[in-house]
Scaffold this motif. Structure first.
Motif, PDB file in Angstrom:
ATOM      1  N   ARG A 130       0.813  -1.201   0.000  1.00 13.86           N
ATOM      2  CA  ARG A 130       0.000   0.000   0.000  1.00 13.86           C
ATOM      3  C   ARG A 130       0.850   1.256   0.000  1.00 13.86           C
ATOM      4  NH1 ARG A 130      -5.640  -0.893   2.303  1.00 13.86           N
ATOM      5  NH2 ARG A 130      -5.806  -3.124   2.132  1.00 13.86           N
ATOM      6  N   SER A 131       2.011   1.202   0.675  1.00  9.78           N
ATOM      7  CA  SER A 131       2.878   2.379   0.756  1.00  9.78           C
ATOM      8  C   SER A 131       3.688   2.587  -0.513  1.00  9.78           C
ATOM      9  CB  SER A 131       3.832   2.244   1.941  1.00  9.78           C
ATOM     10  OG  SER A 131       4.804   1.246   1.672  1.00  9.78           O
ATOM     11  N   GLY A 132       3.688   1.593  -1.407  1.00  7.30           N
ATOM     12  CA  GLY A 132       4.501   1.666  -2.620  1.00  7.30           C
ATOM     13  C   GLY A 132       5.875   1.063  -2.437  1.00  7.30           C
ATOM     14  N   ALA A 133       6.185   0.633  -1.212  1.00  2.33           N
ATOM     15  CA  ALA A 133       7.491   0.037  -0.931  1.00  2.33           C
ATOM     16  C   ALA A 133       7.555  -1.381  -1.491  1.00  2.33           C
ATOM     17  CB  ALA A 133       7.742   0.005   0.576  1.00  2.33           C
ATOM     18  N   LEU A 134       8.736  -1.772  -1.884  1.00  2.00           N
ATOM     19  CA  LEU A 134       8.974  -3.112  -2.410  1.00  2.00           C
ATOM     20  C   LEU A 134       8.710  -4.141  -1.315  1.00  2.00           C
ATOM     21  CD1 LEU A 134      10.335  -4.857  -4.763  1.00  2.00           C
ATOM     22  CD2 LEU A 134      12.367  -4.702  -3.355  1.00  2.00           C
ATOM     23  N   GLN A 135       7.941  -5.154  -1.643  1.00  2.00           N
ATOM     24  CA  GLN A 135       7.704  -6.277  -0.747  1.00  2.00           C
ATOM     25  C   GLN A 135       8.361  -7.510  -1.347  1.00  2.00           C
ATOM     26  OE1 GLN A 135       5.896  -6.062   2.276  1.00  2.00           O
ATOM     27  NE2 GLN A 135       6.189  -3.911   1.791  1.00  2.00           N
ATOM     28  N   VAL A 136       9.134  -8.210  -0.554  1.00  2.00           N
ATOM     29  CA  VAL A 136       9.751  -9.437  -1.054  1.00  2.00           C
ATOM     30  C   VAL A 136       8.717 -10.553  -1.016  1.00  2.00           C
ATOM     31  CG1 VAL A 136      12.113  -8.810  -0.460  1.00  2.00           C
ATOM     32  CG2 VAL A 136      10.690  -9.987   1.212  1.00  2.00           C
ATOM     33  N   PRO A 137       8.873 -11.551  -1.895  1.00  2.00           N
ATOM     34  CA  PRO A 137       7.921 -12.668  -1.897  1.00  2.00           C
ATOM     35  C   PRO A 137       7.855 -13.357  -0.538  1.00  2.00           C
ATOM     36  CG  PRO A 137       9.286 -12.718  -3.855  1.00  2.00           C
ATOM     37  CD  PRO A 137       9.869 -11.670  -2.947  1.00  2.00           C
ATOM     38  N   GLY A 138       6.722 -13.956  -0.256  1.00  2.00           N
ATOM     39  CA  GLY A 138       6.516 -14.636   1.016  1.00  2.00           C
ATOM     40  C   GLY A 138       7.175 -15.993   1.103  1.00  2.00           C
ATOM     41  N   THR A 139       7.747 -16.451   0.004  1.00  2.60           N
ATOM     42  CA  THR A 139       8.435 -17.732  -0.028  1.00  2.60           C
ATOM     43  C   THR A 139       9.806 -17.545  -0.668  1.00  2.60           C
ATOM     44  OG1 THR A 139       8.370 -20.006  -0.884  1.00  2.60           O
ATOM     45  CG2 THR A 139       7.297 -18.324  -2.211  1.00  2.60           C
ATOM     46  N   TRP A 189       7.912  -9.748  -9.149  1.00  4.74           N
ATOM     47  CA  TRP A 189       8.016  -8.488  -9.851  1.00  4.74           C
ATOM     48  C   TRP A 189       7.417  -7.400  -8.984  1.00  4.74           C
ATOM     49  CZ3 TRP A 189       3.399  -6.596 -12.717  1.00  4.74           C
ATOM     50  CH2 TRP A 189       3.616  -5.333 -13.282  1.00  4.74           C
ATOM     51  N   TYR A 190       8.130  -6.300  -8.823  1.00  5.04           N
ATOM     52  CA  TYR A 190       7.650  -5.133  -8.091  1.00  5.04           C
ATOM     53  C   TYR A 190       6.670  -4.394  -8.993  1.00  5.04           C
ATOM     54  CZ  TYR A 190       7.762  -0.444  -6.030  1.00  5.04           C
ATOM     55  OH  TYR A 190       7.422   0.782  -5.504  1.00  5.04           O
ATOM     56  N   ALA A 232      12.557  -9.063  -7.351  1.00  9.86           N
ATOM     57  CA  ALA A 232      13.259  -9.355  -6.097  1.00  9.86           C
ATOM     58  C   ALA A 232      13.010 -10.795  -5.679  1.00  9.86           C
ATOM     59  CB  ALA A 232      12.789  -8.407  -4.998  1.00  9.86           C
ATOM     60  N   GLY A 233      13.995 -11.356  -4.995  1.00 10.34           N
ATOM     61  CA  GLY A 233      13.870 -12.713  -4.480  1.00 10.34           C
ATOM     62  C   GLY A 233      14.816 -12.915  -3.322  1.00 10.34           C
ATOM     63  N   HIS A 234      14.552 -13.940  -2.549  1.00  4.65           N
ATOM     64  CA  HIS A 234      15.370 -14.242  -1.372  1.00  4.65           C
ATOM     65  C   HIS A 234      16.650 -14.978  -1.771  1.00  4.65           C
ATOM     66  CE1 HIS A 234      12.416 -13.064   1.644  1.00  4.65           C
ATOM     67  NE2 HIS A 234      11.497 -13.592   0.841  1.00  4.65           N
ATOM     68  N   LEU A 268      16.312  -4.284 -16.677  1.00  6.13           N
ATOM     69  CA  LEU A 268      15.911  -5.227 -15.639  1.00  6.13           C
ATOM     70  C   LEU A 268      16.850  -5.058 -14.462  1.00  6.13           C
ATOM     71  CD1 LEU A 268      14.183  -7.726 -14.809  1.00  6.13           C
ATOM     72  CD2 LEU A 268      15.997  -9.132 -15.823  1.00  6.13           C
ATOM     73  N   ARG A 269      16.293  -5.068 -13.272  1.00  2.00           N
ATOM     74  CA  ARG A 269      17.072  -5.063 -12.034  1.00  2.00           C
ATOM     75  C   ARG A 269      16.634  -6.276 -11.218  1.00  2.00           C
ATOM     76  NH1 ARG A 269      18.892  -1.428 -14.994  1.00  2.00           N
ATOM     77  NH2 ARG A 269      18.797   0.775 -14.454  1.00  2.00           N
ATOM     78  N   LEU A 270      17.569  -7.148 -10.912  1.00  2.00           N
ATOM     79  CA  LEU A 270      17.322  -8.291 -10.041  1.00  2.00           C
ATOM     80  C   LEU A 270      17.957  -7.975  -8.701  1.00  2.00           C
ATOM     81  CD1 LEU A 270      18.252 -11.134 -12.555  1.00  2.00           C
ATOM     82  CD2 LEU A 270      15.986 -10.175 -12.094  1.00  2.00           C
ATOM     83  N   ILE A 271      17.204  -8.140  -7.622  1.00  2.00           N
ATOM     84  CA  ILE A 271      17.681  -7.727  -6.302  1.00  2.00           C
ATOM     85  C   ILE A 271      17.507  -8.856  -5.300  1.00  2.00           C
ATOM     86  CG2 ILE A 271      17.414  -6.056  -4.430  1.00  2.00           C
ATOM     87  CD1 ILE A 271      16.107  -4.164  -6.465  1.00  2.00           C
ATOM     88  N   THR A 272      18.554  -9.043  -4.490  1.00  2.00           N
ATOM     89  CA  THR A 272      18.475  -9.974  -3.366  1.00  2.00           C
ATOM     90  C   THR A 272      19.388  -9.459  -2.255  1.00  2.00           C
ATOM     91  OG1 THR A 272      18.453 -12.326  -2.767  1.00  2.00           O
ATOM     92  CG2 THR A 272      20.358 -11.547  -4.032  1.00  2.00           C
TER      93      THR A 272
END
Length: 123
Positions: free
Chosen positions: A1-10, A16-17, A32-34, A95-99
């Protein structure tokens, strides 16, 4: 809701953001991914091993395959994270991949850095 990036729950999928363009569209698409969890390696466990020239394949919503070529891989401490460079507008499809990466702080349960892969659409 805030627009902040959320990482996947698993740890087994990357996400994808939705505040960024979809992969293959003009701009910086963020995925993004863990890196890992207490149970083992995550989806982006080997992300820091990518090198310039490597290819990344993303299946788009319409089923087409977008192919990106890695330009560079960087590790940034979280306090020095270059938000504008990573999330900022670009005139081409990026593309930006982040961990997470770097040193793990057992006190906080978090890594102190982030790994960011920068890639450009080739087809």
């Amino acid at each position: 809701r805030s627009g902040a990036l959320q990482v996947p729950g698993t740890t087994t999928v990357a996400g994808w953001y939705t505040g960024s363009p979809p992969p293959g569209a003009i701009g910086s698409s963020i995925i993004a991914g863990h890196v890992d969890s207490y149970s083992g390696p995550g989806i982006f466990y080997h992300l820091s091993q990518l090198r310039s020239g490597d290819r990344v394949f993303i299946r788009q919503k319409d089923g087409r395959l977008a192919v990106f070529r890695v330009n560079s891989v960087h590790m940034y401490t979280k306090i020095d994270f270059p938000t504008l460079k990573v999330y900022g507008a670009t005139p081409t499809s990026q593309l930006r991949l982040i961990t997470c990466g770097g040193t793990f702080d057992p006190q906080t349960g978090h890594y102190l850095s982030n790994v960011v892969v920068y890639a450009t659409l080739t087809s």
